[in-house]
Design a protein around this motif. Structure first.
Motif, short mmCIF file in Angstrom:
data_model
loop_
_atom_site.label_atom_id
_atom_site.label_comp_id
_atom_site.label_asym_id
_atom_site.label_seq_id
_atom_site.Cartn_x
_atom_site.Cartn_y
_atom_site.Cartn_z
N UNK A 1 16.49 -39.24 -15.48
CA UNK A 1 16.72 -40.68 -15.66
C UNK A 1 16.41 -41.49 -14.40
N UNK A 2 16.45 -40.83 -13.26
CA UNK A 2 16.38 -41.61 -12.03
C UNK A 2 14.98 -41.59 -11.43
N UNK A 3 14.46 -42.72 -11.16
CA UNK A 3 13.17 -42.79 -10.49
C UNK A 3 13.39 -42.58 -8.99
N UNK A 4 12.39 -41.98 -8.35
CA UNK A 4 12.48 -41.73 -6.91
C UNK A 4 12.79 -43.02 -6.15
N UNK B 1 26.24 -49.47 -11.95
CA UNK B 1 26.49 -48.63 -13.11
C UNK B 1 27.37 -49.38 -14.11
N UNK B 2 26.99 -49.32 -15.39
CA UNK B 2 27.90 -49.73 -16.45
C UNK B 2 28.52 -48.47 -17.02
N UNK B 3 29.84 -48.40 -16.95
CA UNK B 3 30.57 -47.26 -17.52
C UNK B 3 31.13 -47.74 -18.85
N UNK C 1 19.72 -49.89 -12.38
CA UNK C 1 21.05 -49.81 -12.99
C UNK C 1 21.09 -48.59 -13.89
N UNK C 2 22.28 -48.07 -14.03
CA UNK C 2 22.47 -46.90 -14.88
C UNK C 2 23.59 -47.16 -15.87
N UNK D 1 27.37 -45.44 -31.21
CA UNK D 1 26.86 -44.86 -29.97
C UNK D 1 26.32 -45.97 -29.07
N UNK D 2 26.54 -45.84 -27.77
CA UNK D 2 26.12 -46.89 -26.84
C UNK D 2 24.60 -47.10 -26.92
N UNK D 3 23.85 -46.00 -27.15
CA UNK D 3 22.38 -46.10 -27.28
C UNK D 3 21.94 -47.09 -28.33
N UNK D 4 22.81 -47.34 -29.31
CA UNK D 4 22.41 -48.28 -30.37
C UNK D 4 22.20 -49.67 -29.81
N UNK D 5 22.77 -49.92 -28.62
CA UNK D 5 22.70 -51.28 -28.06
C UNK D 5 21.92 -51.31 -26.75
N UNK D 6 22.20 -50.38 -25.84
CA UNK D 6 21.52 -50.35 -24.55
C UNK D 6 21.17 -48.90 -24.20
N UNK D 7 20.14 -48.69 -23.36
CA UNK D 7 19.75 -47.31 -23.02
C UNK D 7 20.82 -46.62 -22.18
N UNK D 8 21.00 -45.31 -22.41
CA UNK D 8 22.05 -44.54 -21.74
C UNK D 8 21.42 -43.48 -20.84
N UNK D 9 21.93 -43.35 -19.61
CA UNK D 9 21.41 -42.36 -18.67
C UNK D 9 22.26 -41.11 -18.58
N UNK D 10 23.54 -41.23 -18.89
CA UNK D 10 24.43 -40.08 -18.72
C UNK D 10 25.51 -40.13 -19.78
N UNK D 11 25.78 -38.96 -20.39
CA UNK D 11 26.84 -38.87 -21.38
C UNK D 11 27.98 -38.02 -20.82
N UNK D 12 29.20 -38.52 -20.93
CA UNK D 12 30.37 -37.72 -20.55
C UNK D 12 31.24 -37.59 -21.79
N UNK D 13 31.29 -36.37 -22.33
CA UNK D 13 32.01 -36.16 -23.58
C UNK D 13 33.51 -35.98 -23.33
N UNK D 14 34.27 -35.99 -24.41
CA UNK D 14 35.71 -35.75 -24.31
C UNK D 14 36.48 -36.81 -25.07
N UNK D 15 37.67 -36.44 -25.55
CA UNK D 15 38.48 -37.39 -26.29
C UNK D 15 39.92 -37.33 -25.79
#
Lengths: 502, 188
Positions: free
Chosen positions: B32-35, B88-90, B114-115, B141-155
């Motif tokens: 996801x990250x450009x140099x 970052x948007x969390x 931005x990530x 899912x957040x992807x439905x609205x904006x692109x996502x770079x990292x997923x952190x699962x858990x409930x």
């Protein structure tokens, strides 16, 4: 005088509704109950609808009594309770949005949860309507010299849930706050239809994640009532143990956060450490930091051994003195008390009228705690005494929390000392029925109304968060305070957005 | 009260050693990250948290990260009040239809590079509330609205889960990992 029973005495309750009776009423009786509400003889705890019927959950404060009144609406309309009893306004706006029944005489006919962004309208009606256009939301008009408005949200500056607050201020003084909620409406009630009990339990457990144990317990009670089973005593005690751990974590967190909003970070830091200890103890006991999905219909999914219980007992003993240091710091800091005392005062008459539960009601003299009045098991065996303060300000809401932390610590010790043995779960038969379940979350009583079909699937489930009756009071409590004290007032209420928006 | 002050001044820190960055998150981020972006941030990340429909469970664990026990700021990670100050948007979800436009606006206000981190099962599109008419793209899912770079699962994800993910983001942004190829995104 016994208005609840005298009004409904001639009727026979619906046979499938437990543990409290449900009466089918006609319009005349509905209107007389509305007068009882308006006169303060009854409290309205919840109002919700099915496509053919509107239900009101009525509570008689003394002696405690509860009943559900159901009014059939064959032509899709019913007399609005809100016409005489303002606490019903948002319930009935939500009924219009979700079910499409028309509350006649509703003083505020603006949409509430429906922001015009769904692909349909009236999602809970027998036949939902087509999508509506997102129209501008008309806020209440404000007139006067030198007034200005401050719109805040839905995204707030901190790490909190979304909502919109429209302040009208004269200089620094708030003359009106108008809330607009519904942003986190997830369609929970529609999602619940047709689900089995296990799936429904997982969904209801997340109506408001901070009170997951309370929600799970209320749902379990509704299922157990509908299906006619009793959980084993050991399960009831373990449920109470988890509920009190949840209350500890949330109240300690709130006390810290309130002090933080008054710019006193030290208490916030120490409360954060204590809360983390409670979360870890919960994780050690249940395998989940919030004990999510551990309370299930029929009992609990944990059966801790003696060693785990002994570790928790030691923690309960250690937390008390550590917490008292924090209380002493709060009580000995005049600059902090200067921010909380007298701020955001909620009139006890309003708290009574809105049947405000939890610390909001109990800090304004409303002596109601469902652990004492409506759902006493197993608290009656533990010698439970509810907190009560009269001042109604931020300080009183802090002190109710402090009193409740102390009481929870005592209850946890008592539960651990007297925990009965035996099974922790019984089988829940699949059968049709209606049940009402109540549990006292840290925020106030959560209530689940449930109708199951013969296969044990959910026909209708309505989870009612205490915030429904607390949010409107925040608008009243902030009046005349300065804008900068709003975060303090808001945190001292700590209403749920998710639990309200559903 | 004096005791509390003295203890606060002289007691050793309660902050615990940080966990290792999540290797799976590192893989995801490497792509996801450009140099170019890596050298901009140094060892600092400013996070704007957006609750786009959560049950508030994820928020409680994000709050815990800010406590002295996890002490997020020692890693150079801090929460900011405005998306205009954020790297970052969390985002926690499920993203409701009522919140989708606000999330989009917060994203538009976040200056690149931005990530976007989707935190929690709901934000990853596999929470208990889906499917629903009220959720963006029915699953929220957040992807439905904006692109996502990292997923952190858990409930919800535990504070350690969140910290592992954010540390991976920091390492990736610091240029300490090379872009990997062919690792499928961790979704569902």
């Amino acid at each position: 005088m016994d208005p609840l029973l005298s009004r409904l005495a001639g009727l026979s309750p619906e046979p499938d509704h437990r543990p409290w009776p449900r009466y089918r009423v006609d319009v005349g009786l509905w209107l007389r109950l509305r007068e009882d509400l308006a006169a303060g003889r009854l409290d309205l705890l919840a109002e919700f609808a099915e496509p053919e019927e509107v239900h009101a959950v009525l509570f008689r404060p003394s002696p405690p009594g509860l009943a559900v009144a159901s009014l059939p609406c064959p032509d899709g309309r019913f007399p609005a309770l809100a016409a005489l009893h303002l606490p019903a306004v948002r319930f009935e706006r939500a009924i219009r949005d979700l079910v499409g029944l028309e509350p006649e005489g509703l003083p505020d006919r603006r949409p509430w949860l429906d922001h015009g962004r769904w692909p349909l309208t009236r999602p809970l009606a027998s036949a939902p309507g087509p999508a509506a256009d997102a129209a501008d939301y008309p806020f209440l008009p404000v007139e006067g010299e030198g007034l200005h408005q401050i719109p805040v949200g839905p995204i707030h500056a901190g790490i909190i849930e979304p909502g919109h607050f429209r302040f009208t201020a004269a200089g620094e003084t708030v003359v009106r706050l108008e809330e607009r909620l519904g942003w986190v409406h997830k369609g929970i009630e529609a999602r619940l239809r047709g689900t089995g009990i296990d799936d429904a339990a997982r969904i209801v457990a997340r109506v408001s994640g901070d009170s997951t144990v309370a929600w799970s317990w209320a749902f379990a009670r509704a299922v157990e009532a509908a299906c006619g089973v009793e959980p084993p005593p050991r399960a009831e005690w373990l449920r109470a143990l988890l509920l009190e751990l949840e209350r500890l974590a949330n109240h300690i967190g709130d006390i810290g956060a309130i002090c933080n909003d008054a710019a006193f970070r030290l208490i916030h830091a120490h409360c954060g450490i204590l809360r983390e200890r409670v979360r870890r103890a919960t994780a050690e006991l249940t395998g989940h930091r919030f004990a999510m999905d551990r309370v299930v219909p029929g009992g609990v999914r944990i059966d801790p051994d003696a060693a785990a219980l002994a570790r928790l007992r030691r923690l309960a003993d250690e937390l008390g003195p550590a917490f008292e240091e924090i209380v002493a710091a709060y009580d000995d800091t005049p600059s902090l008390l200067d921010r909380t005392a007298g701020t955001g005062r909620l009139d006890p008459a309003l708290a009574r009228r809105f049947a405000a539960g939890g610390h909001v009601g109990r800090a304004s003299g409303r002596a109601f705690d469902s652990r004492a009045q409506l759902a006493p098991s197993p608290y009656d065996a533990l010698g439970f005494s509810p907190a009560l303060r009269e001042a109604g300000d931020v300080d009183a809401r802090v002190w109710v929390r402090i009193d409740e932390v102390r009481e929870s610590l005592r209850l946890i010790a008592a539960i651990l000392d007297g925990l009965p043995g035996g099974p922790v779960r019984v089988e829940v038969p699949r059968r049709a029925g209606c049940g009402l379940g109540i549990a006292e979350s840290f925020r106030g009583e959560v209530l689940v109304w449930l109708r199951l079909d013969a296969e044990g699937r959910v026909v209708r489930c309505h989870p009612r968060d205490p915030s429904w009756l607390q949010w409107p009071l925040l608008e009243a409590a902030i009046e005349g305070n300065i804008v900068a004290d709003f975060p303090l007032c808001n945190k001292s209420f700590n209403c749920s957005y998710s639990g309200h928006d559903l | 009260m004096l005791r509390l002050y003295l203890r606060s001044l002289f007691a050793p820190p309660v902050s615990e050693p940080p966990p290792e960055p999540d290797p799976r998150a590192l893989d995801e981020l490497a792509r996801a990250l450009a140099q170019r972006a890596r050298h901009r941030l140094g060892r600092s990340l400013a996070i704007r948290q957006v609750d786009a429909g959560s049950c508030n469970g994820c928020e409680l664990e994000i709050h815990a990260l800010d406590s002295a026990v996890y002490a997020l700021e020692r890693h150079g990670i801090r929460f900011v009040a405005s998306p205009k100050h954020a790297d970052v948007l969390l985002v926690t979800g499920p993203v409701t239809r009522n919140m989708a436009f606000a999330l989009q606006r917060a994203f538009d206000c976040t200056p690149p590079p931005r990530w976007v981190v989707a935190a929690g099962d709901c934000a990853c599109g596999c929470g208990v509330f889906a499917p629903s008419y009220a959720l963006a793209g029915e699953d929220g899912a957040v992807e439905r609205v904006i692109p996502v770079d990292l997923h952190i699962r858990g409930c919800p994800p535990t504070p350690l889960d969140l910290l592992r993910g954010l540390l991976a983001l920091l390492e990736a942004a610091d240029g300490r990992i090379a872009p990997a190829a062919g690792v499928p995104p961790r979704t569902g």
